[in-house]
Scaffold this active site. Structure first.
Site, PDB file in Angstrom:
ATOM      1  N   ASP A 186       0.846  -1.189   0.000  1.00  0.00           N
ATOM      2  CA  ASP A 186       0.000   0.000   0.000  1.00  0.00           C
ATOM      3  C   ASP A 186       0.884   1.241   0.000  1.00  0.00           C
ATOM      4  O   ASP A 186       1.326   1.700   1.054  1.00  0.00           O
ATOM      5  CB  ASP A 186      -0.934  -0.017   1.230  1.00  0.00           C
ATOM      6  N   LYS A 223       1.492   8.001   0.326  1.00  0.00           N
ATOM      7  CA  LYS A 223       1.839   8.063   1.746  1.00  0.00           C
ATOM      8  C   LYS A 223       3.162   8.811   1.920  1.00  0.00           C
ATOM      9  O   LYS A 223       4.035   8.707   1.060  1.00  0.00           O
ATOM     10  CB  LYS A 223       2.031   6.642   2.297  1.00  0.00           C
ATOM     11  N   ARG A 240     -10.941  -0.638   1.813  1.00  0.00           N
ATOM     12  CA  ARG A 240     -12.410  -0.736   1.810  1.00  0.00           C
ATOM     13  C   ARG A 240     -12.942  -0.887   0.391  1.00  0.00           C
ATOM     14  O   ARG A 240     -13.990  -1.467   0.175  1.00  0.00           O
ATOM     15  CB  ARG A 240     -12.998   0.493   2.538  1.00  0.00           C
TER      16      ARG A 240
HETATM   17  N1  BES Z   1      -3.330   0.287   5.153  1.00  0.00           N
HETATM   18  C1  BES Z   1      -3.734   1.540   5.651  1.00  0.00           C
HETATM   19  C2  BES Z   1      -4.050   1.515   7.152  1.00  0.00           C
HETATM   20  C3  BES Z   1      -2.883   1.257   8.063  1.00  0.00           C
HETATM   21  C4  BES Z   1      -2.151   2.307   8.557  1.00  0.00           C
HETATM   22  C5  BES Z   1      -2.563  -0.017   8.456  1.00  0.00           C
HETATM   23  C6  BES Z   1      -1.084   2.079   9.396  1.00  0.00           C
HETATM   24  C7  BES Z   1      -1.518  -0.250   9.294  1.00  0.00           C
HETATM   25  C8  BES Z   1      -0.783   0.789   9.769  1.00  0.00           C
HETATM   26  C9  BES Z   1      -4.996   2.017   4.928  1.00  0.00           C
HETATM   27  O1  BES Z   1      -5.111   1.605   3.626  1.00  0.00           O
HETATM   28  C10 BES Z   1      -4.926   3.515   4.930  1.00  0.00           C
HETATM   29  O2  BES Z   1      -4.014   4.040   4.382  1.00  0.00           O
HETATM   30  N2  BES Z   1      -5.896   4.146   5.572  1.00  0.00           N
HETATM   31  C11 BES Z   1      -5.927   5.549   5.691  1.00  0.00           C
HETATM   32  C12 BES Z   1      -7.367   5.975   5.555  1.00  0.00           C
HETATM   33  C13 BES Z   1      -7.542   7.442   5.363  1.00  0.00           C
HETATM   34  C14 BES Z   1      -6.989   7.875   4.022  1.00  0.00           C
HETATM   35  C15 BES Z   1      -9.014   7.768   5.453  1.00  0.00           C
HETATM   36  C16 BES Z   1      -5.370   5.922   7.063  1.00  0.00           C
HETATM   37  O3  BES Z   1      -5.541   5.174   8.013  1.00  0.00           O
HETATM   38  O4  BES Z   1      -4.731   6.966   7.153  1.00  0.00           O
HETATM   39 ZN    ZN Z   2      -4.167  -0.189   3.127  1.00  0.00          ZN
HETATM   40 ZN    ZN Z   3      -4.079   2.908   2.258  1.00  0.00          ZN
END
Ligand code: BES
Ligand code: ZN
Ligand code: ZN
Length: 465
Positions: free
Chosen positions: A233, A240, A314
């Site tokens: 990801d 990120k 999601r």
């Molecule tokens: N895979 C991440 C969530 C995650 C973050 C898992 C840190 C493990 C450790 C997920 O896909 C993500 O990036 N979520 C975002 C959502 C936001 C953009 C609404 C997040 O948590 O920042």
């Molecule tokens: Zn993710």
């Molecule tokens: Zn993500």
């Protein structure tokens, strides 16, 4: 390292558990005191001349035993002892096996010179082998399935991508007699899984939907397990930051947990039919990447405004959940996903966030499974007010909330939109973002994947009536 259940054995060293009260009554109290041992939780003390390793516990709970065994096994592995023994009984055998197997776990795949341990044999000594045989076997199977999950989570995104994930699932299916069906992008298009496909579009690796089936003769219940399998990801175009991207190979941990549970269930020969659905996808950037502002038509027909490509899990799960509901009329449906950083903010790093409608599943079944397995689960409540935050001006729903609070819950509420009315009370969502991976050891977890979900779900499935 072998672990055997034995009646009586002479090992190089014997491990003994002591709390503060039993320390004072111990015949080696003076020697232990001289060595500075106070029987504090997770403290250990070698008495080499007596061939004893004393282990401190606050009191005699399984959590404490598992935790100190994890400390003891690391010390034993770096010592020159070739064998060690533990006295086991019905109460402590599972905790000792978990501490030894999970606390002693190492992932050496990428080390050119892994340190070799001299410790070859662990003997679990008991008076009546027949009485403990089943608990022994069960604990070993579940601990090994947890290590299997950890191995996959720890594998690099270069080596573990959607096609190699599918290959690994096929290999497990072959060795464990499971049915296996893999859908590639052509089949996913036919299934109208446009939301999942959009996430994987910028990757050089083809997205895969993995469906494994374990079907005994007369199952008591039918269960669908759905796993987020983001083999990497990067965040996509909503990229990120560099420091948040490191560890994102773990974004496949939900899918890996589901595979580990299938391994455990099939090896324990449980009387339940279990289906695993894993959405294996890589979230990358390219000229062909899906974009913030895109509107995706998901498999269920619900249209989704993409406002952040990093909320991709999601988008994969909504299509996989919809597919799973079409294929299998399950009694229970559980999804496992490293879904939100917000879950860690809400519950801390070690606890799995649980969301869903059924009070019975949450408070009776899962809390018991958590207690029995030693995994940490916390409940995050849904509420209608937060649901409004997913409103979109252009589509049926946005993929993110308009407010920065309660992100784990709004992600759960997004998934809820894809659970059909008749299945609402059968479904539970587990956000393992905080519990699936660790860079600092805690309890029986060491650096890397923890295998979160495997122990508590195996425990639930084993007890199903
Ligand atoms: N895979 C991440 C969530 C995650 C973050 C898992 C840190 C493990 C450790 C997920 O896909 C993500 O990036 N979520 C975002 C959502 C936001 C953009 C609404 C997040 O948590 O920042
Ligand atoms: Zn993710
Ligand atoms: Zn993500």
């Amino acid at each position: 390292m072998n672990i055997d259940l034995v009646r009586d054995i002479k090992s190089d060293i014997k491990v003994e558990f002591l709390d503060k009260a039993s320390l004072k009554e111990n015949k080696r109290y003076k020697k232990l005191k001289k060595a500075g041992f106070k029987a504090e939780q997770d403290s250990i003390c070698f008495l080499h001349e007596k061939s004893i390793l004393a282990c401190g516990i606050e009191d005699n709970t399984t959590d404490n035993i598992r935790s100190v065994c994890s400390v003891a096994i690391k010390a034993l592995k770096s010592s020159n002892y070739k064998s060690a023994s533990f006295d086991v009984d019905t109460k402590n055998i599972k905790a000792i096996i978990e501490g030894v197997v999970l606390g002693g776990y190492e992932f050496n795949e990428y080390k050119s010179k892994p340190t070799k341990s001299k410790l070859k044999n662990i003997y679990l000594a008991c008076g009546n082998i027949d009485k403990l045989k089943d608990s022994f076997q069960e604990a070993i199977v579940v601990a090994e399935a947890t290590c299997f999950t950890r191995d996959i989570v720890n594998t690099t995104p270069e080596d573990l991508n959607p096609p190699s994930f599918a290959k690994l699932a096929k290999k497990l299916a072959k060795s464990n007699n499971l049915k296996c069906n893999i859908l590639g992008e052509k089949a996913l298009k036919k299934e109208k899984m446009n939301s999942m496909l959009a996430v994987g579009r910028a990757s050089v690796h083809e997205s895969k939907l993995i469906h494994l089936t374990y079907k005994p003769k007369s199952p008591k219940k039918v269960i669908s397990l759905i796993g987020k399998g983001l083999t990497y990801d990067s965040g996509g175009l909503s990229l990120k930051p560099a420091t948040s991207m490191v560890t994102m190979k773990m974004d496949k941990a939900g899918g890996c947990a589901v595979l580990g549970i299938m391994k455990a269930v099939s090896e324990l020969k449980l009387d339940v039919e279990v289906h695993a659905f894993i959405g294996a996808v890589e979230n990358m950037v390219s000229g062909d990447a899906y974009k913030p502002d895109d509107v995706l038509v998901s498999r269920s027909g619900t249209t989704i405004e993409v406002r952040n490509t990093d909320a991709e899990g999601r988008l994969v799960l909504c299509d996989v959940l919809d597919y799973a509901q079409d294929k299998i009329d399950a009694d229970y449906m559980f999804d496992f996903a490293t879904l939100t950083g917000a879950c860690m903010v809400a519950l801390g790093q070690y606890t799995t966030g649980m969301m869903g409608h059924s009070t019975k599943i949450k408070h009776a079944f899962m809390m018991k499974a958590a207690q029995d397995s030693g995994e940490l689960i916390g409940h995050l409540p849904f509420n209608g007010h937060l649901k409004k935050l997913l409103k979109s001006g252009i589509a049926d729903t946005s993929n993110i909330s308009s407010k920065p609070y309660g992100g784990a819950i709004t992600a759960g509420l997004f998934l809820d939109k894809f659970i059909r009315e008749e299945n609402k009370d059968k479904w539970m969502h587990f956000d393992i973002a905080g519990s699936a991976y660790t860079e600092t050891p805690w309890d029986c977890n060491v650096y890397g994947g923890t295998g979160a979900g495997v122990r508590f779900m195996s425990s639930f499935l084993k007890d199903i009536k």
